[in-house]
Design an enzyme around this catalytic site. Structure first.
Site, PDB file in Angstrom:
ATOM      1  N   SER A 130       0.826  -1.201   0.000  1.00 24.53           N
ATOM      2  CA  SER A 130       0.000   0.000   0.000  1.00 24.53           C
ATOM      3  C   SER A 130       0.863   1.256   0.000  1.00 24.53           C
ATOM      4  O   SER A 130       1.985   1.243   0.541  1.00 24.53           O
ATOM      5  CB  SER A 130      -0.901   0.003   1.240  1.00 24.53           C
ATOM      6  OG  SER A 130      -1.511   1.260   1.424  1.00 24.53           O
ATOM      7  N   TYR A 155      -2.292  -0.351  10.058  1.00 23.28           N
ATOM      8  CA  TYR A 155      -2.491  -0.890   8.715  1.00 23.28           C
ATOM      9  C   TYR A 155      -1.208  -0.752   7.902  1.00 23.28           C
ATOM     10  O   TYR A 155      -0.735  -1.713   7.279  1.00 23.28           O
ATOM     11  CB  TYR A 155      -3.640  -0.167   8.020  1.00 23.28           C
ATOM     12  CG  TYR A 155      -3.750  -0.475   6.541  1.00 23.28           C
ATOM     13  CD1 TYR A 155      -4.103  -1.754   6.105  1.00 23.28           C
ATOM     14  CD2 TYR A 155      -3.479   0.498   5.575  1.00 23.28           C
ATOM     15  CE1 TYR A 155      -4.185  -2.055   4.755  1.00 23.28           C
ATOM     16  CE2 TYR A 155      -3.571   0.199   4.226  1.00 23.28           C
ATOM     17  CZ  TYR A 155      -3.921  -1.070   3.822  1.00 23.28           C
ATOM     18  OH  TYR A 155      -3.997  -1.370   2.480  1.00 23.28           O
TER      19      TYR A 155
END
Length: 338
Positions: A130, A155
């Site tokens: 990501s 995350y």
């Protein structure tokens, strides 16, 4: 020689659905797995799976990759030639209140996938990372050659951990592994927890939109077809390892091991207020915008340097935000029946 089936994890998800469609169109046999959890409305995931099942070459298995025994059995049975690992617990803000979900799905689940690849002859593992891994970095555009040791959400930390775990397995067991740092993906069949979907729903239902960083937030919105195209092109290009890699001046994007990292982004950051204005134009309605301060775990801007990707596959995402939003808005009207 006939290729073995390919595994797509998170096949009921946004990116997984589109990538699976592309693989099936190429004539590949695809096994798709997904836990169909309730992080967002499972009916959307089930609708995606229902469309994929119309192709006889698609085999769907409901499975939680954090289940070590079930994942081990999956890999042993199918002996996948390639694995595209897109399953994950997504979302920055959700990680502030549900941290355990990220350890279960993104760490334990990924470890089980790595073990499956290790013991069953996988020729190439592609896995989702990501843009969030860039964390506290402020030098733009974000380059894969930059250090990314300062995540600002769990995350992001879990995705950085995935890159490190994959490198370890590439080094120890010579598993070719490619990490894909996605930048704010949007388009038809998108996720309801992401900005584009949230904005569209709010505009059409007359609800207020919270615009963080007082409207100055910028994101490198990347259209889903460009993401899928990049993944498809990378499948047949497993990394070989760089013999010139220098441990005294280590490049964070490559290694002597068969491991590589790429940004997949549009390289054109857009302010959220402009994105909202495009949706307003498509829907013929004015949004009720509420300007809010920056939220914990967020960053002010994302911007992908895709030079490495272009060099590797001769392609970079380039769909204009105006065109992508027009396609998304058309789909959303049909999906929401408005």
């Amino acid at each position: 020689m006939q290729k073995r089936s390919i595994l797509v994890t998170g096949a009921a998800g946004f990116i997984g659905y589109h990538v699976t469609l592309r693989l099936l169109a190429q004539g590949r046999e695809v096994v798709g797995v997904d836990s169909l959890n309730n992080y967002y409305d499972p009916t959307l995931k089930e609708a995606r799976v229902g469309m994929l099942k119309q192709d006889a070459r698609f085999n769907f298995i409901k499975l939680d990759l954090a289940d070590s025994a079930a994942t081990k059995a999956l890999f042993a049975e199918h002996q996948f030639s390639e694995v595209i690992h897109l399953a994950a617990q997504a979302g920055v803000r959700y990680s502030l209140t549900n941290p355990q979900a990220y350890l279960d799905a993104n760490i334990q689940g990924f470890l089980n996938v790595l073990e499956g690849c290790r013991h069953n002859g996988c020729q190439h593992l592609l896995f989702a990372s990501s843009s969030s891994v860039y964390g506290a970095n402020t030098k733009l555009p974000f380059s894969v050659h930059d250090n990314v040791d300062h995540p600002v959400s769990l995350y992001a930390a879990s995705k950085k951990a995935n890159e490190l775990m994959a490198h370890t397995y590439s080094h120890l067991y010579r598993i070719p592994a490619t990490g894909l740092r996605f930048f704010t993906v949007y388009g038809p069949w998108g996720r309801p927890d992401m900005a584009m979907f949230i904005f569209a729903n709010a505009i059409l239902s007359g609800k207020p939109i919270k615009v963080f960083n007082h409207g100055k937030m910028r994101r490198d919105f990347t259209y889903i077809d460009d993401i899928a195209e990049a993944i498809i092109r990378l499948i047949d290009q497993p990394p070989q390892g760089d013999a010139q890699w220098d441990g005294s001046a280590p490049d964070p994007a490559s290694s002597k091991a068969p491991w590589k990292i790429y940004n997949i982004g549009n390289s054109h950051p857009e302010e959220l207020t402009y994105v909202i204005s495009l949706l307003e134009k498509e829907f013929g309605r004015v949004a009720d915008k509420q300007l809010e301060p920056m939220q914990p775990g967020d960053v002010e801007a994302t911007f992908a340097d895709t030079a490495a990707l272009e060099q590797a596959i001769g392609f970079k995402p380039s769909t204009r935000i105006e065109d992508g939003i027009a396609r998304f808005a058309k789909w959303y009207r049909e999906y929401a029946r408005v």
